[in-house]
Design an enzyme around this catalytic site. Sequence first.
Site, mmCIF file in Angstrom:
data_model
loop_
_atom_site.group_PDB
_atom_site.id
_atom_site.type_symbol
_atom_site.label_atom_id
_atom_site.label_comp_id
_atom_site.label_asym_id
_atom_site.label_seq_id
_atom_site.Cartn_x
_atom_site.Cartn_y
_atom_site.Cartn_z
ATOM 1 N N TYR A 1 3.727 4.153 2.240
ATOM 2 C CA TYR A 1 4.005 5.219 3.217
ATOM 3 C C TYR A 1 2.765 6.067 3.517
ATOM 4 O O TYR A 1 2.855 7.288 3.659
ATOM 5 C CB TYR A 1 5.147 6.120 2.719
ATOM 6 C CG TYR A 1 6.343 5.365 2.213
ATOM 7 C CD1 TYR A 1 7.237 4.771 3.100
ATOM 8 C CD2 TYR A 1 6.582 5.204 0.846
ATOM 9 C CE1 TYR A 1 8.332 4.051 2.640
ATOM 10 C CE2 TYR A 1 7.673 4.488 0.378
ATOM 11 C CZ TYR A 1 8.544 3.911 1.284
ATOM 12 O OH TYR A 1 9.625 3.204 0.825
ATOM 13 N N HIS A 2 1.626 5.394 3.638
ATOM 14 C CA HIS A 2 0.369 6.106 3.900
ATOM 15 C C HIS A 2 -0.162 5.769 5.292
ATOM 16 O O HIS A 2 -1.348 5.468 5.462
ATOM 17 C CB HIS A 2 -0.672 5.754 2.834
ATOM 18 C CG HIS A 2 -0.307 6.215 1.466
ATOM 19 N ND1 HIS A 2 -0.962 5.787 0.327
ATOM 20 C CD2 HIS A 2 0.647 7.081 1.037
ATOM 21 C CE1 HIS A 2 -0.419 6.357 -0.743
ATOM 22 N NE2 HIS A 2 0.564 7.146 -0.322
ATOM 23 N N MET A 3 0.703 5.824 6.292
ATOM 24 C CA MET A 3 0.265 5.513 7.652
ATOM 25 C C MET A 3 -0.814 6.509 8.079
ATOM 26 O O MET A 3 -0.677 7.717 7.879
ATOM 27 C CB MET A 3 1.444 5.590 8.623
ATOM 28 C CG MET A 3 2.528 4.570 8.345
ATOM 29 S SD MET A 3 3.628 5.130 7.008
ATOM 30 C CE MET A 3 4.447 3.585 6.612
#
Length: 640
Positions: free
Chosen positions: A555-557
């Site tokens: 979840y590190h966009m």
Amino acid sequence: MAHVLNILLKAIKTASKFAKGGKLMVIPAFLAALTYYNYDLYDPENQPINEKHLRPEYDFIVVGGGSAGAVVANRLSENPEWNVLLLEAGGHESELTDVPVLSLYLHKSKYDWKYRSQPMTTACQAMKDKRSCWTRGKVIGGSSVLNTMLYVRGNRRDFDYWAALGNRGWSYEEVLPYFMKSEDQRNPYLAKNTKYHATGGYLTVQDAPWNTPLGIAFLQAGEEMGYDITDINGVNQTGFALFQFTMRRGYRCSTSKAFLAPVRLRQNLHVALWSHVTKILIDQTTKRAYGVEFIRDGVKKVALAKREVILSAGAINSPQLLMLSGIGPAEHLQEHGIPVLRDSPGVGQNLMDHIAVGSLAFLIDYPISLVISRVVNIPSVMRYSLLGEGPMTSSIGLESVAFITTKYGNVTDDWPDIEFMLTSSSANSDGGTAAKKAHGLRDEFYEELFGDISNKDVFGVYPMMLRPKSRGYIKLRSKNPMQYPLMYANYLSHPDDVRVLREGVKASLAIGETTAMKRFGARFHARSVPGCKKYTPFTDEYWDCVVRQYTMTIYHMSGTAKMGPSSDTMAVVDPYLRVYGVQGLRVIDASIMPQITSGNINAPVIMIAEKGADMIKDYWNQLKVPGRVRKKRHFNHKYS
């Protein structure tokens, strides 16, 4: 009181549905069910005030109240002469979002945008429709309300690389003060004995208040493997350490709690919840942003900005809003009938994310791991509620962290290419409920790989690739702002990424072979991964298949409105975070990263917000002083 009882009855009814068939214990189901209702009982006086009556005009409008936007709004409103409006599409946090052990139960709840990537052929083959579930916070505090609270700054070389790309002012020595500005470090050794940490900031950072015996065992395993025990946010990143968390007395410390709650009574700061921004208003002639359109209570509204509009909507929503407003690749905008105000080919491009392999579980012989049905019960709930202690303070079993360099990196330069997230749990630890749902795993995949070890004691090793070469992109689905954009992750589309992640898997297995872990009876759950049975187990071909099956987003966009000098045709913002070609508009969030940092990105996003807010203050304060000669900058401080 009647309202409270009504909510509890609803939650109990929902929990009973979740728990039927004995698949999930009633207590965690009850707690999870509460997150779907307006359970807003925890210190309501200390939440940011949802301002009902907005002014027609503000000095600054900040779009998005997440990890970056909350910081920016706080810092700009420090000047009592400036009026600041913070617009957030979601609502308040709740008491349940504070509970660390429940973070996975928040996925796909009302606090989540519930994004999913487009189907992939190169990765996520174990997921439903071969799509990755991209949880993003739709709540004040943003994804800091849903994440696992890991405080990891990244590697000094990350930021020196940013500067080398032409982003002056972003070297490690120049950004370190902004990490420290936010920090209130509660570990007395780190706070007093190093130059890399600080106390007194808004953001509480602390060690985990509760660990299993596995936490220290992981460190001992690292020493056996020849690594130092280190402060990963200090002088060297390579090595093993206990995680540091954005947590306060056992409760989540989101950016809303850290940066907005303490300043909720500032008269010059208005926070408007349930306010979905749909467009940036830009003068077609002067190319200056002068406000935003947003929908609140089903009604389209307008707010005007005298000085600047700041986009802090995240790496998905910020590029979407830029494109909806006419800033983006000209051909793509024209396809959707959007007038092109600025042809900016980099908007939505350069999409990066960290991914890990999710199938590496190790069975153990002792009942010490974080099995949800065992550790979340009435005594644990009471202990946590009264004292903020016990297993419910565990961030889904995340205990220790390690940074290593594979054979594809240079071990002498302290710039690791793999991070291990070492856990006292795995996907099987909740009986196939929250983790399976959050990751979007197909039922048959989970049952074949984990079914017979559901709720059994394990530890997990999650190798995460730090600097992927694969790049994705974001496109508009239509010009309707209420439709989610199209998200193309393109995980593992570059062959080097597969090779690095494969080596990370091999090193993960070595942890389970150390004496430190063998004393717990550690043994790798060597069940053949579905979809990979045609390959000989543990060969390179087999591992290449495995990493393409259970490909976990972390979840590190980031990177979709990259920062760069004017010579970079794909740069969307300059090193002052101002959008090229448009005055009065900045992007301050993970979108601006030209290269993703080496580690979990919430701390760097907060740093970016601290630095960005200072840039805004510096610019407008200089303009305020008549006859003042501006300090010499690295380049002309005019809007590009």
